[in-house]
Write an enzyme that holds these catalytic residues in place. Structure first.
Site, short mmCIF file in Angstrom:
data_model
loop_
_atom_site.label_atom_id
_atom_site.label_comp_id
_atom_site.label_asym_id
_atom_site.label_seq_id
_atom_site.Cartn_x
_atom_site.Cartn_y
_atom_site.Cartn_z
N TYR A 73 0.97 -1.19 0.04
CA TYR A 73 0.01 0.14 -0.17
C TYR A 73 0.92 1.22 0.15
CZ TYR A 73 -4.47 -2.36 0.97
OH TYR A 73 -5.55 -3.27 0.98
N GLY A 74 1.45 1.48 -1.14
CA GLY A 74 2.33 3.05 -1.14
C GLY A 74 3.48 2.70 -0.76
#
Lengths: 278, 439
Positions: free
Chosen positions: B366-367
């Site tokens: 996630y990022g």
């Protein structure tokens, strides 16, 4: 002596065998190291390892007692890049399961970083350590050529029905089946071109797969955990009881909590018929 | 309520005994003078990058990277006049003559370390940051005789984007604790410090790093209301065994498994130790021969499990000389511990739960992010109270700069400034000495 995990069934035994480093896992094939490198696709066969830092011996490490006590793996000592190998295990009785993989790696290897996702299991480590893991775990009994896949991306297949030959689905068609039944890789782990095909050999028979599996499955003749090996569910239930006890008041005695004093849930009513509902 | 009567021996990071028969109550953040000093300084210390400020004002990059107003530059010799600026700030911040106020130049005058006196904090610890910003602004205006038309640029360069952004993005004044609006909830102030800052402060030594990290996490647990009444003993035991190497258990687990041990070896060594010490006791034998274990002292079991968890992280991460395996090490230490015994994992399952989401956020799924920028003030880390974040700090201490977010990249200023304070550089010794004072 560690107990590893409960269970009186064959599945329980197999799980303990996979996790116990004193038990040697049976070697079913011998893939050339060069072919492992080829399939992983991180470097070309024969190419030198790239590094992200100088060898540990040449670095000035801080005066840290933990570093002094813990020996780096060969890959870490050389400053290798961190790379990965990733497997997809079919829920149709592949020998390994996503949950059991990290536990067997964590008892057998140092310096590893496994990750379990819904239908695939990755392990990251220093490059030469990754190659050693990939070699061992593609050669041994945790890998079946039809029900286990080496997949860097587009990993889908774990819960998909098998084809007419009992081979797990692969959207990238990394592998193909020879008329004689041999499974061979025609593309590398991420579906890229390879300069040479790699033959892995014939899949195990259905009987053999059921003997080696570490998955409980109430279908197609599998071992149904709740009915056939309730001890496993009882231990899981016990862990949850104890977690809840700790979350409530860890300073009281377990026996002071109203409710079940024993291990497991007695008289658990099972509504699913044997063989599951299809 | 039962009195807390446990005693432990404290050892340093090399297995040398520091102090024997220490009542764990002497390790309470509410009583131990060293911990009180560390927490007080964390809240009251500010670091100012004078060289950065000078560059910022001369280039017109007033509130950081993209906040550039061309032609607004002023050439002020801030580093050259550092002494005068520091002296005026000290005068302004001091409440009583001779109190703890200081404004010291470091790194050849390029950095300024300011300690705001505790008398300035009436209710809100933000007073440290606001007062340093205000004093620095005033000192700059006075030192360089800045007129009314340019004073706002000075203010912008010092305070960053405040008041548009209450988090003060772009401010040249850095404090270890963030502004209250950035806290996840009440009492989280001391949990909002990225582990890289701590790793840089202890010069990347894993055991002191884990200790300093746990000093802050456990102190925050007191402020969160998590360590009240009968729950306090659990926190003190966790802190003593995991953070302060009580009875040398942490050191021994690492030493015994350091050369060729795996994470699994640490799990099972910890179980053997718990059995030998009577913390885990056989409860029932099942059909396969598997024995379910129980305990008469769940808080003590949790302290043992927490110690094993940190040892397992240290052994696995140090073998890889990388910080990234910390969430998976936490997850499977607990999973394997639970299924070997039937007893619960660290913080009764909460460490394992937090490790799942931490794996996602530390592996760029996630990022962008990495274990180095983790702290206890985040939705994916906050659930385990005290035991979890020290593992991340230890992992980042051990990392051989394989991470993008390495301590040298994110936390150089904190390392330079805080590493010069003895309580921060050697927290294990400081807490033991503090305990000795009140025993």
């Amino acid at each position: 002596m560690p107990q590893y995990t409960p269970g009186s069934s064959l599945v329980g035994e197999n799980r303990r065998k996979f996790m116990d480093p004193s038990k040697k896992l049976e070697k079913l094939r011998d893939i050339a190291e060069e072919d492992i490198v080829r399939m992983l696709g991180h470097r070309a066969p024969g190419e030198a390892y790239k590094s992200i830092h100088p060898p540990i011996e040449e670095m000035e490490e801080p005066e840290c007692s933990v570093r002094e006590m813990v020996k780096p793996t060969p890959g870490a000592a050389a400053g290798d890049r961190i790379r990965y190998v990733q497997f997809t295990d079919s829920m149709f009785f592949a020998p390994a399961t996503p949950r059991i993989r990290p536990m067997m790696w964590f008892t057998r290897y140092r310096g590893v970083d496994p990750g379990v996702l819904s239908g695939r299991t990755i392990v990251e480590a220093r490059e030469r350590d990754v190659e050693a893991i990939a070699k061992e775990y593609m050669d041994n009994e945790t890998y079946d050529t039809a029900r286990t896949g080496l997949r860097g991306r587009t990993v889908h297949g774990h819960s998909v029905r098998l084809d007419e030959n009992g081979v797990m689905f692969d959207a990238l068609r990394r592998w193909s089946r020879d008329p004689n039944g041999d499974i061979k890789y025609v593309k590398d782990m991420v579906g890229g071109a390879m300069d040479k095909e790699v033959v892995l050999g014939k899949p195990l028979s259905e009987d053999e797969l059921r003997k080696r599996t570490t998955t409980f499955r109430n279908a197609q003749g599998g071992v149904w955990m709740e009915e056939d090996d309730p001890e496993v569910a009882d231990v899981i239930s016990e862990i949850h009881w104890n977690r809840t006890w700790g979350g409530f008041q860890p300073f009281i005695a377990r026996s002071d909590i109203a409710g079940n004093k024993d291990v497991g849930v007695k008289g658990l009513k099972l509504y699913t018929p044997r063989g599951g509902v299809e | 309520m039962a009195k807390i009567e446990d005693k432990v021996d404290l050892y340093d990071d090399r297995g040398n005994k520091l102090l024997g028969d220490v009542p764990i109550t002497a390790l309470s953040p509410l009583r131990n003078p060293a911990i009180r000093k560390i927490c007080g300084l964390v809240a009251r210390l500010a670091a100012v990058d004078l060289a950065g400020l000078e560059k910022r004002i001369s280039s017109g990059a007033i509130a950081g990277k993209q906040m550039i107003i061309r032609n607004k530059g002023m050439d002020l010799d801030i580093v050259g006049k550092g002494k005068a600026i520091a002296s005026q700030m000290k005068d302004m911040l001091e409440v009583e003559a001779g109190d703890e106020t200081r404004a010291d130049l470091l790194a050849g005058g390029k950095r300024l370390l300011v300690e705001v006196p505790s008398a300035r904090i009436l209710a809100d610890y933000s007073a440290a940051r606001t007062n340093v910003c205000a004093a620095l602004t005033q000192a700059l205006i006075d030192t360089f005789d800045v007129d009314m038309w340019k004073a706002s640029d000075i203010k912008g360069a010092v305070w960053g984007m405040y008041p548009q952004d209450p988090a003060m993005t772009g401010s040249v004044v850095a404090t270890l604790v963030d502004v209250p609006i950035s806290n996840e909830g009440p009492g989280y102030t001391l949990r909002n410090i990225p582990v890289n800052h701590i790793a840089a402060t202890v010069r990347k030594r894993a055991m002191p790093g884990a200790c300093l990290s746990m000093v802050l996490e456990e102190s925050a647990c007191y402020e969160m209301g998590d360590a009240v009444g009968p729950f306090e003993r659990g926190h003190l035991l966790d802190f003593a065994y995991e953070g302060l190497n009580a009875n040398n258990m942490l050191f021994n687990l690492i030493k015994e498994n350091g050369q060729d041990g795996t994470l699994g070896d640490v799990v099972y060594a910890l179980v053997e130790k718990a059995k030998a010490d009577g913390v885990a006791k056989p409860k029932t034998k099942l059909g396969s021969g598997y024995t379910v274990f129980g305990t008469d002292d769940l808080q003590m079991w949790n302290a043992y499990a927490s110690t094993g968890m940190l040892a397992a992280v240290m052994v696995n991460c140090a073998a890889m000389r990388a910080g990234q395996p910390v969430p998976s090490s936490i997850m499977y230490f607990n999973e394997m511990l639970e299924h070997d015994t039937g007893l619960p994992g660290v913080d009764y399952g909460k460490a394992q739960g937090a490790s799942v989401s931490s794996s996602f956020f530390s592996h760029s799924i996630y990022g962008g992010g990495g274990p180095g920028v983790f702290h206890g003030n985040h939705i994916v880390t906050r659930h385990a109270k005290g035991q979890f974040i020290p593992c991340f700090c230890a992992a980042m201490c051990i990392d051989a700069d394989t991470q993008y977010f390495a301590p040298s990249r994110t936390s150089g200023l904190y390392g330079e400034v805080l590493g010069s304070i003895p309580e921060f550089a050697e927290p294990m010794k400081a807490v033991a000495e503090g305990a000795k004072e009140i025993m």
